[in-house]
Design a protein around this motif. Structure first.
Motif, mmCIF file in Angstrom:
data_model
loop_
_atom_site.group_PDB
_atom_site.id
_atom_site.type_symbol
_atom_site.label_atom_id
_atom_site.label_comp_id
_atom_site.label_asym_id
_atom_site.label_seq_id
_atom_site.Cartn_x
_atom_site.Cartn_y
_atom_site.Cartn_z
ATOM 1 N N VAL A 108 0.825 -1.220 0.000
ATOM 2 C CA VAL A 108 0.000 0.000 0.000
ATOM 3 C C VAL A 108 0.856 1.265 0.000
ATOM 4 C CG1 VAL A 108 -1.934 -1.138 1.148
ATOM 5 C CG2 VAL A 108 -0.153 -0.061 2.523
ATOM 6 N N ILE A 114 -6.814 4.972 -0.944
ATOM 7 C CA ILE A 114 -7.373 3.845 -0.191
ATOM 8 C C ILE A 114 -8.419 4.368 0.792
ATOM 9 C CG2 ILE A 114 -6.845 1.981 1.423
ATOM 10 C CD1 ILE A 114 -4.040 1.889 0.240
ATOM 11 N N GLU A 141 -6.669 -3.823 0.494
ATOM 12 C CA GLU A 141 -5.837 -2.623 0.657
ATOM 13 C C GLU A 141 -6.216 -1.861 1.924
ATOM 14 O OE1 GLU A 141 -4.968 -1.654 -4.087
ATOM 15 O OE2 GLU A 141 -6.448 -0.496 -2.958
#
Length: 534
Positions: A108, A114, A141
């Protein structure tokens, strides 16, 4: 399926469907058989056969196993073992595949879109009408990002608690300075403890002898006060307080000005013991070596926190191992009790982070069965978090030396309130075993165990422990707040083991009153140093 019964109840015919020839026809004679009984038996059998037939064939008739009739689904649910069926998941396989993939370190990294909350995630899914694969990827994620942030926050919490628990609060520093000044200027603060007429009691085994090793004046005062106030015969109680050279004057001043009569108090610094002044002391040598090794490879708290591969609990344990108390002479001196008190045959050793809530004289009535150490086990109890400690919780069983000699599932026990039979101790090699394993740990770069004095104690007293009732020692009040005030009040001794000591600001507020009630907050020294109840 149809059922035809003749008016006379002498003929019963079962047809599979209308217009089809008979397939069961029964003619009932006029014998002794009850017509009514035969009628109800056939009626029950007919419906039972129909139910089993439908359950066993309907799925094959339906064909599509993703959709089934109501009765078919019922059959799957209530009879999986009888009919060999299993409940099938409605979750698409692609979701499992994506969520099962190993997490990469940079998975990530650099991603700014996100979702941060479940609400935002659901809004994105509804707006984009995403398929199962996209749903799983975005969910993964979000979870990975939140896990990383949670880990970082947890480690920061452990670091702050480590700093807070390792520092001396300014109030305690103030108290020590004021008492040291009083010791210098006030003769009443330099009284001999105990007075000359009570000195014989220090070696009289008809008294109840307690030992407290501490360099914390306030903590020692709470232990002494709670011990004396809850004693049924305080005149038979002797409290031996051992401290270091720098704390001796403040400690003597406090107990000179705040006597616990009729209980007897002795304040003595380590350098005043003849045994220690005669020559080399193994505990001092071990501490010096331990400090040298730690300084070479530990790297301090910054290096421990910077490790991105270890779990937060492991980092917390390593931070706790750096606590000054584990390198304090006060924490190691208990292994030399037989030499420090050669005339006594039994003592109760107390840590300075406990509070006594009952009379402790019944401890002398406990039959130790020849064992040396009377202690509470820490692997059984209602609190699964506190009372779940076994040898594997303290010793490193990945090291062959530990794995070869000990059982990882053996129940551990606790320091804090221990009955020591010194006569039985003198017949063993417990102290030598303790220092042998300290040396082995140093040779292994401190890899045999993580935390201070309990692990070598578990080894040295192995086979010499007598388990006592847990009423005498309630643990965990310094590292978790699951214990209620009502539960804590029912214990004979409560122990604030852990970082959240009751004299620190990080103490659990609902438990601190159990400790604070033994402090007189109107005392001039307490008030002068701004020590408050909360």
């Amino acid at each position: 399926m149809q059922l035809h019964i003749s008016p006379s109840l002498r003929h019963v015919t079962v047809l599979p469907a209308k217009g089809v020839r008979e397939f069961i026809k029964v003619k009932v004679g006029s014998g002794r058989v009850s017509y009514r009984m035969l009628f109800y038996s056939l009626l029950f059998s007919t419906f039972l056969l129909r139910f089993v037939f439908v359950l066993s064939t309907v799925d094959s008739i339906d064909g599509d196993h993703s959709k089934c009739s109501t009765i078919g689904c019922l059959g799957k649910r209530i009879g999986p073992r009888i009919l060999g069926r299993r409940i099938e998941s409605n979750v698409p396989e692609v979701i499992y595949q994506i969520l099962d993939e190993p997490v990469r370190k940079d998975e990530v990294q650099g991603k700014t879109d996100i979702p941060q909350t479940l609400e935002k995630f659901m809004a994105e899914m509804k707006e984009g009408r995403s398929d199962a694969k996209t749903f799983a990827l975005r969910l993964r994620e979000m979870v990975v990002l939140l896990e990383q942030r949670t880990r970082t926050a947890k480690i920061q919490e452990y670091l702050y608690r480590h700093v807070a628990s390792s520092s001396i609060p300014k109030q305690l520093h103030c108290l020590a300075l004021k008492l040291a000044n009083e010791h210098s200027n006030n003769a009443a603060a330099r009284l001999q403890l105990p007075s000359a007429e009570l000195v014989p009691a220090l070696v009289d085994n008809s008294y109840f002898h307690f030992v407290l090793a501490s360099d914390n004046v306030l903590a020692a005062s709470v232990v002494g006060t709670s011990l004396a106030k809850n004693a049924l015969r305080p005149e038979k109680f002797v409290l031996h307080i051992i401290t270091d050279r720098k704390t001796y004057s403040p400690m003597q001043a406090w107990f000179s000005l705040h006597p616990l009569a009729p209980a007897i108090i002795e304040v003595k610094a380590l350098h005043q013991f003849d045994w220690i002044s005669k020559g080399k002391v193994p505990v001092l040598e071990a501490m010096e070596k331990d400090q040298r090794v730690r300084s070479q490879f530990r790297g301090g708290s910054s290096a421990i926190v910077a490790n991105n591969t270890e779990k937060p609990q492991v980092i917390a344990a390593k931070l706790q191992a750096l606590s000054p108390k584990y390198n304090s002479l006060m924490n190691h001196i208990r292994i030399h009790l037989p030499e420090l008190f050669p005339s006594l045959n039994k003592v109760v050793f107390l840590d300075d982070d406990i509070v006594i809530q009952t009379d402790l004289s019944p401890l002398w009535d406990i039959d130790m069965n020849g064992k040396v150490n009377g202690a509470v086990e820490t692997c059984r109890g209602e609190d699964s978090f506190v009372m779940s400690k076994r040898f594997k919780s303290y010793l490193n069983f990945s090291h062959p030396l530990i794995a070869k000699n000990f059982d990882p599932n053996e129940c551990a026990w606790a320091y804090g309130m221990n009955i020591f039979d010194l006569d039985a101790w003198r017949k063993t090699n417990i102290s030598l075993t303790y220092y042998h394993w300290l040396e082995e740990n140093l040779k292994s770069d401190l890899s045999l165990w993580q935390l201070g004095t309990l692990p070598p104690g578990l080894i040295a007293f192995h086979g010499h422990v007598h388990v006592i009732d847990p009423f005498w020692h309630m643990l965990g009040l310094g590292y978790q707040d699951n214990t209620t005030l009502a539960d804590a009040e029912t214990a004979g001794v409560i122990h604030f083991n852990g970082r959240a000591k009751p004299w620190l600001d990080i103490a659990f507020p609902q438990l601190r009153p159990l400790w604070a009630k033994y402090i007189d907050f109107s005392d001039k020294f307490i008030k002068g140093c701004h020590i408050r109840a909360s």
